[in-house]
Design an enzyme around this catalytic site. Structure first.
Site, PDB file in Angstrom:
ATOM      1  N   THR A  29     -39.484  24.097 -32.865  1.00 59.01           N
ATOM      2  CA  THR A  29     -38.712  23.876 -31.638  1.00 59.01           C
ATOM      3  C   THR A  29     -39.623  23.994 -30.411  1.00 59.01           C
ATOM      4  O   THR A  29     -39.502  23.208 -29.462  1.00 59.01           O
ATOM      5  CB  THR A  29     -37.554  24.898 -31.562  1.00 59.01           C
ATOM      6  OG1 THR A  29     -36.774  24.768 -32.752  1.00 59.01           O
ATOM      7  CG2 THR A  29     -36.681  24.679 -30.345  1.00 59.01           C
ATOM      8  N   SER A  41     -30.211  32.096 -39.014  1.00 62.98           N
ATOM      9  CA  SER A  41     -28.987  32.465 -38.296  1.00 62.98           C
ATOM     10  C   SER A  41     -27.829  32.517 -39.286  1.00 62.98           C
ATOM     11  O   SER A  41     -27.658  31.603 -40.101  1.00 62.98           O
ATOM     12  CB  SER A  41     -28.666  31.428 -37.213  1.00 62.98           C
ATOM     13  OG  SER A  41     -29.734  31.339 -36.304  1.00 62.98           O
ATOM     14  N   ASN A  45     -29.626  28.020 -32.798  1.00 64.01           N
ATOM     15  CA  ASN A  45     -29.507  28.854 -33.991  1.00 64.01           C
ATOM     16  C   ASN A  45     -30.538  28.416 -35.020  1.00 64.01           C
ATOM     17  O   ASN A  45     -30.302  27.520 -35.831  1.00 64.01           O
ATOM     18  CB  ASN A  45     -28.078  28.769 -34.558  1.00 64.01           C
ATOM     19  CG  ASN A  45     -27.087  29.431 -33.633  1.00 64.01           C
ATOM     20  OD1 ASN A  45     -27.061  30.652 -33.515  1.00 64.01           O
ATOM     21  ND2 ASN A  45     -26.314  28.622 -32.914  1.00 64.01           N
ATOM     22  N   GLU A  46     -31.681  29.065 -34.935  1.00 66.84           N
ATOM     23  CA  GLU A  46     -32.808  28.698 -35.778  1.00 66.84           C
ATOM     24  C   GLU A  46     -32.578  29.156 -37.215  1.00 66.84           C
ATOM     25  O   GLU A  46     -31.677  29.973 -37.474  1.00 66.84           O
ATOM     26  CB  GLU A  46     -34.079  29.343 -35.209  1.00 66.84           C
ATOM     27  CG  GLU A  46     -34.428  28.888 -33.793  1.00 66.84           C
ATOM     28  CD  GLU A  46     -34.898  27.437 -33.697  1.00 66.84           C
ATOM     29  OE1 GLU A  46     -34.621  26.637 -34.615  1.00 66.84           O
ATOM     30  OE2 GLU A  46     -35.525  27.092 -32.686  1.00 66.84           O
ATOM     31  N   PRO A  47     -33.400  28.659 -38.170  1.00 65.26           N
ATOM     32  CA  PRO A  47     -33.253  29.088 -39.560  1.00 65.26           C
ATOM     33  C   PRO A  47     -33.180  30.605 -39.655  1.00 65.26           C
ATOM     34  O   PRO A  47     -33.944  31.317 -38.998  1.00 65.26           O
ATOM     35  CB  PRO A  47     -34.537  28.550 -40.219  1.00 65.26           C
ATOM     36  CG  PRO A  47     -34.902  27.360 -39.395  1.00 65.26           C
ATOM     37  CD  PRO A  47     -34.467  27.662 -37.994  1.00 65.26           C
TER      38      PRO A  47
END
Ligand code: F6R
Length: 531
Positions: free
Chosen positions: A193, A178, A174-176
């Protein structure tokens, strides 16, 4: 003979500064000195839960993570299975994520990771393990995500969710950006990532740009959440997650809203938390001001006030929560000079010590100065770590007359690009034909190697001959660097430790053969001073 009874009182120990939470923390957080202790504690909690559930005839549903962080927990669970009879027969697992697309047998697949680290090493029924399907088609992937959510619900929800944290603050993938309520879905991976995954994929260009991940909402529904982080690389984002506001920029910060979430850190990952960085700002109890803590405080004060250490004043100490330290140690100037001298002593132009003949008035004596020149042995994990990490020191040691040896612990072959291997082979073929050596054999090898390399997919393991060739290339580079630094050929030791020779990023555990190699080198170069 009379017996005396000695009354024993429980020993009360002042907690080390990093053990006490500061009010700045918004999540329950525990800091341990070593990652190993975190892994043992968390594995114990999981084992207790599995056993408690088994005792009631219930399934234990675990949410699992991959990556470097949880491997110690998995190793410890495997140990508990083998040595203490912990059974996984009642365990059901759901992994957080998988790259997409990704086939389960690929080296980087999380299916493969889980089999190698846990599933194949314990008695968990294969049907009880769930990992998002990296082979789902474009058309089916959304339905696959929905089925994953349904399967979690059908299992009664997750009892304990294990998490790592990425440098972007992601949990799962869940990347920035999310949101708090997002569910299992496809996500595009953040640039950071992709960079972090590059070494697993032998280059950033080979990392899949998308993944399937459980959502933040899915994770927050777990009854208990345990997040682990190790190493200084995680320290800044850990501080944001634990002390910062809840924000979609750091998915891990949503754990602050979970009633039963806990963060476990090693000391390095906790370094940016207030309790470690500046425990004097909020300590509820008196700190134990040893020299190390005093030094840390003075350096922090100089950085915070942007002043040179020797210019720090009584007011600076008083206004920055350091009244106790000042009161204990006397004048500001005394503290300043103590830390200044301490730092000064850590800088030297004589890394192997200073001979008596070169000492000047005021030079302090350091441990080891008596023996000069020394025999010095530098351990370099790969060929090049020596010159990259301490080339200047190495040259100084040689220039100052020490007998310098370098031990290259591994061949480092994995870091050689395929194109480089082909170039060297091409050279060998031309060389042999130019000087009338048996060129046919090298040509044959060149075409075999070229064929093998062309057929190889990114990340696939090299054939033994290619690994050997790549190792030779790195030896040549190490010799050239040694020559430049003045270390003679007979003082370069290539240990080629077997633990490394997997052709993959993941290595075998250290074995007795590896240790023997180091031991025999130490014996050969006896009376060594290690750097
Ligand atoms: C892995 C996962 C990720 C990792 C995180 C940290 O399943 O979901 O969130 O936990 O990227 O990775 P490591 O542990 O390799 O630093």
């Amino acid at each position: 003979m009379s017996l005396t009874t000695i009354e024993t009182k429980p020993v009360t120990r002042t907690p080390a500064y990093f053990e006490t939470p500061s009010p700045a923390e918004r999540m329950t957080t525990r800091v341990f000195e070593r990652a190993k202790d975190v892994s043992a504690t968390v594995a114990r909690e999981i084992a207790d839960l599995i056993r408690a559930k088994a005792a009631c005839g219930e399934q234990c549903v675990l949410g699992l993570a991959t990556g470097s962080t949880p491997t110690g927990v998995y190793d410890e669970l495997v140990r508990l299975h083998r040595e203490e009879g912990l059974s996984f027969a009642n365990v059901v697992t759901f992994n957080l994520d998988e790259y997409w697309p990704m086939r389960p047998q690929e080296l980087q697949s999380y299916h493969r990771f889980m089999r190698e680290h846990l599933f194949d090493r314990v008695d968990i029924p294969a049907a009880n393990t769930h990992i998002p399907d990296g082979t789902a088609s474009e058309d089916d992937v959304r339905a696959m995500c929905d089925r994953y959510e349904q399967a979690i619900r059908a299992a009664g929800g997750i009892d304990l969710q294990l998490l790592g944290i990425g440098r972007t603050g992601h949990i799962g993938f869940n990347e920035p950006g999310s949101s708090r309520n997002c569910r299992t879905r496809v996500i595009t991976l953040d640039r950071v990532t992709l960079k972090d995954a590059a070494s697993d994929f032998f280059g950033e260009e080979n990392v899949p740009t998308r993944a399937v991940t459980m959502g933040v909402g899915t994770i927050l529904e777990a009854k208990r959440v345990v997040m682990l982080a190790f190493g200084e690389g995680k320290a800044p984002v850990v501080a944001r997650a634990v002390q910062g506001p809840v924000t979609i920029s750091v998915a891990a910060s949503f754990l602050q809203e979970h009633a039963n979430a806990q963060v476990y850190l090693d000391l390095a990952a906790a370094a940016e938390l207030e309790r470690c960085k500046a425990p004097w700002c909020s300590a509820a109890h008196a700190l134990h001001w040893d020299d190390a803590l005093a030094r840390k405080a003075v350096i922090w004060l100089a950085r915070t006030t942007k002043k040179a250490i020797l210019k720090l004043t009584t007011e600076d100490y008083n206004e920055h929560h350091l009244q106790d330290l000042l009161a204990l140690r006397g004048k500001a100037y005394d503290l300043n000079i103590m830390v200044f001298r301490d730092l000064q002593r850590s800088i030297t132009g004589w890394p192997g010590g200073k001979p008596a003949s070169r000492k000047r008035v005021g030079d302090t004596h350091r441990a080891g100065d008596e023996l000069f020149p020394k025999r010095v042995l530098i351990f370099s994990p790969h060929p090049d770590d020596d010159v990259i990490s301490m080339g200047g020191t190495l040259i100084r040691l040689v220039d100052q007359g020490h007998e310098v040896h370098v031990a290259y612990q591994t061949s480092g072959n994995i870091a050689v690009f395929d194109a480089e291997a082909l170039r060297f082979l091409d050279f060998a073929t031309d060389f042999n034909s130019a000087f009338g050596f048996d060129a046919a054999k090298t040509e044959l090898m060149e075409s075999d190697v070229a064929k093998a390399l062309r057929a190889k997919r990114p990340g696939e393991v090299d054939a033994a001959a290619v690994q050997k060739l790549k190792g030779i290339i790195r030896r040549g580079e190490a010799r050239a660097a040694g020559l430049y630094c003045g270390v003679t050929d007979e003082h370069l030791h290539f240990l080629d430790m077997p633990f490394y020779e997997t052709g993959r990023v993941r290595k075998k555990p250290l074995g007795t053969d590896d240790i023997e190699l180091v031991k025999s080198l130490l014996i050969r170069t006896e009376r060594i001073a290690c750097v």
